[in-house]
Write an enzyme that holds these catalytic residues in place. Structure first.
Site, PDB file in Angstrom:
ATOM      1  N   GLY A  72       0.817  -1.204   0.000  1.00  0.00           N
ATOM      2  CA  GLY A  72       0.000   0.000   0.000  1.00  0.00           C
ATOM      3  C   GLY A  72       0.854   1.258   0.000  1.00  0.00           C
ATOM      4  N   SER A  73       1.974   1.207   0.709  1.00  0.00           N
ATOM      5  CA  SER A  73       2.850   2.381   0.774  1.00  0.00           C
ATOM      6  C   SER A  73       3.337   2.752  -0.621  1.00  0.00           C
ATOM      7  CB  SER A  73       4.048   2.101   1.682  1.00  0.00           C
ATOM      8  OG  SER A  73       3.612   1.839   2.992  1.00  0.00           O
ATOM      9  N   ASN A 159      -6.529   5.213   9.966  1.00  0.00           N
ATOM     10  CA  ASN A 159      -6.092   3.979  10.612  1.00  0.00           C
ATOM     11  C   ASN A 159      -5.876   4.112  12.114  1.00  0.00           C
ATOM     12  OD1 ASN A 159      -4.084   5.668   9.304  1.00  0.00           O
ATOM     13  ND2 ASN A 159      -2.552   4.310  10.195  1.00  0.00           N
ATOM     14  N   GLN A 187      -7.631   0.952   4.733  1.00  0.00           N
ATOM     15  CA  GLN A 187      -8.362   0.490   5.917  1.00  0.00           C
ATOM     16  C   GLN A 187      -9.792   0.050   5.608  1.00  0.00           C
ATOM     17  OE1 GLN A 187      -7.506  -0.255   9.027  1.00  0.00           O
ATOM     18  NE2 GLN A 187      -5.375   0.299   8.760  1.00  0.00           N
ATOM     19  N   SER A 207      -4.230  -2.470   0.005  1.00  0.00           N
ATOM     20  CA  SER A 207      -3.152  -3.327   0.493  1.00  0.00           C
ATOM     21  C   SER A 207      -3.765  -4.643   0.968  1.00  0.00           C
ATOM     22  CB  SER A 207      -2.430  -2.637   1.650  1.00  0.00           C
ATOM     23  OG  SER A 207      -1.501  -3.523   2.222  1.00  0.00           O
ATOM     24  N   HIS A 209      -2.790  -7.135   2.854  1.00  0.00           N
ATOM     25  CA  HIS A 209      -2.664  -7.716   4.200  1.00  0.00           C
ATOM     26  C   HIS A 209      -3.614  -7.109   5.224  1.00  0.00           C
ATOM     27  CE1 HIS A 209      -0.133  -4.693   6.436  1.00  0.00           C
ATOM     28  NE2 HIS A 209       0.214  -4.337   5.229  1.00  0.00           N
ATOM     29  N   THR A 245       9.336  -8.351 -11.816  1.00  0.00           N
ATOM     30  CA  THR A 245       8.651  -9.601 -12.142  1.00  0.00           C
ATOM     31  C   THR A 245       7.372  -9.723 -11.319  1.00  0.00           C
ATOM     32  OG1 THR A 245      10.784 -10.595 -12.623  1.00  0.00           O
ATOM     33  CG2 THR A 245       8.946 -12.110 -12.254  1.00  0.00           C
ATOM     34  N   CYS A 334       9.333   4.567  17.098  1.00  0.00           N
ATOM     35  CA  CYS A 334      10.455   5.216  16.433  1.00  0.00           C
ATOM     36  C   CYS A 334      11.713   4.375  16.634  1.00  0.00           C
ATOM     37  CB  CYS A 334      10.644   6.635  16.937  1.00  0.00           C
ATOM     38  SG  CYS A 334      11.366   6.733  18.565  1.00  0.00           S
TER      39      CYS A 334
HETATM   40  C1  LIG Z   1      -1.316  -0.180   6.447  1.00  0.00           C
HETATM   41  C2  LIG Z   1      -1.634   1.088   5.771  1.00  0.00           C
HETATM   42  C3  LIG Z   1      -0.901   1.522   4.650  1.00  0.00           C
HETATM   43  C4  LIG Z   1       0.334   0.805   4.164  1.00  0.00           C
HETATM   44  O1  LIG Z   1       0.098  -0.420   3.562  1.00  0.00           O
HETATM   45  P1  LIG Z   1       1.381  -1.412   3.418  1.00  0.00           P
HETATM   46  O2  LIG Z   1       0.907  -2.461   2.468  1.00  0.00           O
HETATM   47  O3  LIG Z   1       1.657  -1.934   4.775  1.00  0.00           O
HETATM   48  O4  LIG Z   1       2.487  -0.604   2.856  1.00  0.00           O
HETATM   49  C5  LIG Z   1      -1.291   2.679   4.016  1.00  0.00           C
HETATM   50  N1  LIG Z   1      -2.347   3.378   4.447  1.00  0.00           N
HETATM   51  C6  LIG Z   1      -3.074   3.009   5.510  1.00  0.00           C
HETATM   52  C7  LIG Z   1      -4.247   3.816   5.919  1.00  0.00           C
HETATM   53  C8  LIG Z   1      -2.737   1.850   6.216  1.00  0.00           C
HETATM   54  O5  LIG Z   1      -3.452   1.506   7.279  1.00  0.00           O
END
Ligand SMILES: *Cc1c(COP(=O)(O)O)cnc(C)c1O
Length: 415
Positions: A72-73, A159, A187, A207, A209, A245, A334
């Site tokens: 997602g990032s 989130n 989310q 994302s 997961h 890939t 952190c």
């Molecule tokens: C978890 C999250 C992401 C990042 O997703 P990843 O696949 O872990 O990089 C981005 N935005 C929100 C709101 C999230 O909760």
């Protein structure tokens, strides 16, 4: 000790359905590189494209609008670059986002605005603050917009406090003024229905997961009206917009997880809503416990309960809760292992003293039941009472240890 996992907004357990779909790719005929011109490559390509079609269907988007990414990032990073590239072409140099976006949005915005950054540094960014409940106002976004705004980015739901943002109205308003609209829907995917086409979104992030799919698999949905900018350069995968890939197994796992989540969406939502309300009712019996975020159910994501506990430092309560087998979260850690002050709570106008007592419980229909909720409430009550009795109330020890452990990750930024 049974472990009660209440950190589903950080990640979810991968479902058996998703694992089965992935295993089939890894050990079956479709393990090959889908760009290869042979029978195995063809088998992989078929799985990749059918996964894309299934995901598109669930989001009411076209298959050609779904681009797979590594997370997602990455999709958030790419969405912002796409908005910036559009701005370059149109002579628009201003971006509006909320102050409570995920770090993958905020860090990229810093880079776009930085004179030393790789992207020219000629973008100006306005961050819109939410109200005390974490809700961003349509009028505030409108007021922040300028004639040269090229992109508005507003997450679908936050989130950290679960506030569901007015993305449809903001999208309409932004597009009417010639800006692109991006929403980070990580989310909400699989939890609330998403209609990419009807709502006219230009860019949307997901994302896998966060809905029981595999970690390391995301997607950027990019409207056919918009030319996506590339972040990962190299081969011509993903219609030339994202090199690397293809992760065929990841795509298959993501599609399987999304299908499952969407099929169970209504049942799961009412179940999580019931757990959410049970948890909030339980908290009412704990002295000095407060729930943050919107109370109106339509304005909050079911399952995310953000709380503060008067005088109870979360650095301490998290450790004790963990000892009791309760896994929950209090924001990002952190490099020194201490908790950073939440930028979301700060933007909501919550003092850092109160912010230091913040805990996030995130419930999930597949993972949790009423017993989990009751045990968590009991554990929070016990821990709060214990810490208050010990007089270990705020101000507590310094939050950044003077001597971080020598094995701390170099420049680590474990979010
Ligand atoms: C978890 C999250 C992401 C990042 O997703 P990843 O696949 O872990 O990089 C981005 N935005 C929100 C709101 C999230 O909760």
């Amino acid at each position: 000790m049974t472990i009660i996992y209440l950190d589903n907004a950080a990640t979810t357990r991968t479902s058996v359905t998703a694992l089965d779909a992935m295993r089939e790719v890894y050990v079956g005929d479709a393990f090959a590189n889908p760009a290869s011109q042979h029978a195995s490559g063809d088998a992989a390509l078929r799985v990749l494209e059918s996964s894309r079609r299934r995901i598109a269907e669930r989001l009411h988007a076209r298959p050609s609008e779904v681009e797979f990414t590594s997370c997602g990032s990455e999709a958030n990073n790419q969405a912002l670059l796409t908005g910036a590239a559009y701005g370059e072409r149109e002579g628009r140099r201003h971006i509006v986002a909320s102050a409570i976006e995920h770090p993958s949005v905020l860090r990229m915005l810093e880079l776009l605005a930085s004179p030393d950054g790789p992207y020219g540094g000629n973008f100006e960014v306005t961050l819109v603050k939410p109200d005390a409940n974490g809700l961003v106002g349509v009028a505030d976004v409108k007021a922040a917009m300028r004639p040269d705004t090229c992109l508005v980015s507003l997450m679908y739901a936050n989130n950290e406090v679960g506030a569901v943002q007015p993305v449809r109205d903001v999208c309409r308003m932004a597009r009417k003024r010639g800006a692109l609209f991006h929403t980070d829907a990580v989310q909400v995917t699989g939890h609330l229905p998403i209609d990419f086409t009807r709502d006219g979104f230009d860019l949307l992030t997901l994302s896998a997961h966060k809905f029981h799919g595999p970690r390391g698999m995301g997607a950027l949905v990019c409207s056919h009206r918009v030319a996506p900018a590339s972040l990962v350069l190299g081969g011509a995968q993903e219609r030339g917009h994202r090199a690397g890939t293809s992760n065929v197994a990841g795509a298959a796992g993501m599609a399987a997880a999304l299908d499952e989540a969407c099929e169970k969406l209504e049942a799961n939502t009412s179940q999580v809503e019931a757990l959410h309300e049970r948890f909030v009712r339980g908290l009412a019996s704990i002295e000095g416990a407060h729930v943050l975020g919107p109370t109106e159910p339509s304005l909050r994501l079911p399952g995310i309960v953000a709380i503060t506990l008067d005088g109870v430092d979360h650095q301490r309560s998290l450790v004790l809760l963990d000892e009791l087998g309760i896994c929950l979260n209090a924001g990002s850690a952190c490099a020194a292992g201490a908790l950073e002050e939440s930028h979301v709570l700060a933007a909501m106008g919550i003092s850092s003293e109160v912010g230091r007592t913040y805990l996030r419980v995130s419930l999930d229909a597949e993972e949790n039941d009423e017993t989990d909720v009751d045990r968590a409430v009991e554990a929070i009550a016990t821990v709060a009472a214990r810490l208050r009795k010990q007089g270990e109330t705020l101000p507590a020890q310094p939050h950044v240890s003077a001597n971080p452990p020598s094995d701390a990750p170099l420049g680590g930024d474990a979010r």
